[in-house]
Design a protein around this motif. Sequence first.
Motif, PDB file in Angstrom:
ATOM      1  N   TRP A 192       0.829  -1.208   0.000  1.00  0.00           N
ATOM      2  CA  TRP A 192       0.000   0.000   0.000  1.00  0.00           C
ATOM      3  C   TRP A 192       0.865   1.260   0.000  1.00  0.00           C
ATOM      4  O   TRP A 192       0.442   2.287  -0.528  1.00  0.00           O
ATOM      5  CB  TRP A 192      -0.924  -0.008   1.213  1.00  0.00           C
ATOM      6  CG  TRP A 192      -2.157  -0.833   1.010  1.00  0.00           C
ATOM      7  CD1 TRP A 192      -2.341  -1.821   0.097  1.00  0.00           C
ATOM      8  CD2 TRP A 192      -3.377  -0.737   1.741  1.00  0.00           C
ATOM      9  NE1 TRP A 192      -3.607  -2.356   0.212  1.00  0.00           N
ATOM     10  CE2 TRP A 192      -4.256  -1.708   1.212  1.00  0.00           C
ATOM     11  CE3 TRP A 192      -3.817   0.057   2.786  1.00  0.00           C
ATOM     12  CZ2 TRP A 192      -5.552  -1.892   1.701  1.00  0.00           C
ATOM     13  CZ3 TRP A 192      -5.104  -0.113   3.277  1.00  0.00           C
ATOM     14  CH2 TRP A 192      -5.959  -1.085   2.741  1.00  0.00           C
ATOM     15  N   MET A 196      -0.430   1.872  -3.698  1.00  0.00           N
ATOM     16  CA  MET A 196      -1.798   2.262  -3.386  1.00  0.00           C
ATOM     17  C   MET A 196      -1.876   3.746  -3.022  1.00  0.00           C
ATOM     18  O   MET A 196      -2.670   4.494  -3.591  1.00  0.00           O
ATOM     19  CB  MET A 196      -2.322   1.414  -2.219  1.00  0.00           C
ATOM     20  CG  MET A 196      -3.760   1.702  -1.857  1.00  0.00           C
ATOM     21  SD  MET A 196      -4.926   0.767  -2.846  1.00  0.00           S
ATOM     22  CE  MET A 196      -6.369   0.925  -1.798  1.00  0.00           C
ATOM     23  N   ASP A 292      -0.543  -0.648   8.702  1.00  0.00           N
ATOM     24  CA  ASP A 292      -1.448  -0.018   7.747  1.00  0.00           C
ATOM     25  C   ASP A 292      -0.728   1.218   7.210  1.00  0.00           C
ATOM     26  O   ASP A 292      -0.579   2.212   7.912  1.00  0.00           O
ATOM     27  CB  ASP A 292      -2.760   0.376   8.426  1.00  0.00           C
ATOM     28  CG  ASP A 292      -3.817   0.843   7.442  1.00  0.00           C
ATOM     29  OD1 ASP A 292      -3.450   1.333   6.348  1.00  0.00           O
ATOM     30  OD2 ASP A 292      -5.018   0.722   7.755  1.00  0.00           O
ATOM     31  N   VAL A 294      -1.609   3.178   4.741  1.00  0.00           N
ATOM     32  CA  VAL A 294      -2.493   4.243   4.254  1.00  0.00           C
ATOM     33  C   VAL A 294      -3.162   4.925   5.435  1.00  0.00           C
ATOM     34  O   VAL A 294      -3.035   6.129   5.632  1.00  0.00           O
ATOM     35  CB  VAL A 294      -3.528   3.693   3.256  1.00  0.00           C
ATOM     36  CG1 VAL A 294      -4.619   4.730   2.989  1.00  0.00           C
ATOM     37  CG2 VAL A 294      -2.842   3.334   1.931  1.00  0.00           C
ATOM     38  N   HIS A 320      -4.374  -3.303   7.358  1.00  0.00           N
ATOM     39  CA  HIS A 320      -5.647  -2.595   7.471  1.00  0.00           C
ATOM     40  C   HIS A 320      -6.790  -3.471   7.967  1.00  0.00           C
ATOM     41  O   HIS A 320      -7.642  -3.010   8.726  1.00  0.00           O
ATOM     42  CB  HIS A 320      -5.987  -2.033   6.093  1.00  0.00           C
ATOM     43  CG  HIS A 320      -7.217  -1.183   6.044  1.00  0.00           C
ATOM     44  ND1 HIS A 320      -7.266   0.072   6.598  1.00  0.00           N
ATOM     45  CD2 HIS A 320      -8.442  -1.402   5.485  1.00  0.00           C
ATOM     46  CE1 HIS A 320      -8.465   0.606   6.387  1.00  0.00           C
ATOM     47  NE2 HIS A 320      -9.193  -0.278   5.721  1.00  0.00           N
TER      48      HIS A 320
END
Length: 345
Positions: A192, A196, A292, A294, A320
């Motif tokens: 991510w 991402m 996580d 993000v 996440h």
Amino acid sequence: MERSQYKTVTTKRGLKYSYASIPAEGTPRDTLLFVHGFPSTSYDWRNQVDSFKKAGFALIVPDLLGTGETDKPTDAALFKFSAMAADVVDILDAENVGEVIVIGHDWGSVLASRLASYYPERFKAYAFFAVGYSPTSADFDYEAVLALIKQFIGYETYGYWQFFCEDGADKVIEDHLESFVSLLYPSDPAIWKTDMGPRGTAKAWLLSDKKTPLPSYLRDEVKILWYLPAICCSPLYQDVKHITDLIKKYGIRSSLNWYKSYIDGIAEEDKGIPAANQTITKPVLYGACQKDFVCTPGLFVPTMQKVCTNLTIKEYDTGHWVQLEATEKVNADLLEWIDGFTEKV
């Protein structure tokens, strides 16, 4: 969870919602409201249901707007968070429940934030996983937020929002569905950070049909289908197949409006939230996901420490999807937290 436990209600603004209504076993305690994120449905909470039902809690687990068996409007204006919060309260009213404990994940945490803003009298406590409590979204400026986050942690985290809000993004996702699922649920959460969060990377990932191994928490073994028998020719089902079949059946265009509602700035009505409602004095639990990349905890903890006066933080060495990846710890921490401010009968 079984399909027979699902009900439908038409909200005051004429939208049909599907939700699981699950009675408690044994001596009843509080009612728990579980609200999911993107690109999910009520199925996200499958690992929590039995545990809390057996512990004496009634559960309400809706498919939120644009997902599952709930209506899927294409007009982003219908995804105002104040309006979706009212929809959720309509579900509570249909179930004749007063105060409940709400547990949110991802966009469900944002919705739980607005439930605290507009209907504090209906909630006994609030739990937020991955995404923390946000006092208001009225002044959200996408470009400014991206710039501040990059300055703070060194890279963009919400760059994929731009792609999700583009015309035709739904077609790209649906045409590269296996690639999309592997990006949303990577076995290595660090993907991510590189593929991402920064702008352009998620779209490039899909257009190149890139794939990465899926995590073990998306179960490979078959299990009895409980959710949508109409779309499956076999009584056996898998988690990944469940996710992809829902998108194949309904598309993803409607649920992308959760992002458009922010980008389009349609949260203007949040400026009317009373100042007193921006602070939560009731118990709050934040589940911080350390991997996580993000929804990094550092983006939420400082604010929550200021505006949540009864805050408990639990850390998880996960990406996440913490309620799937660390089920036993999440369930134990939730129960311990609830026991801390409620009495067992």
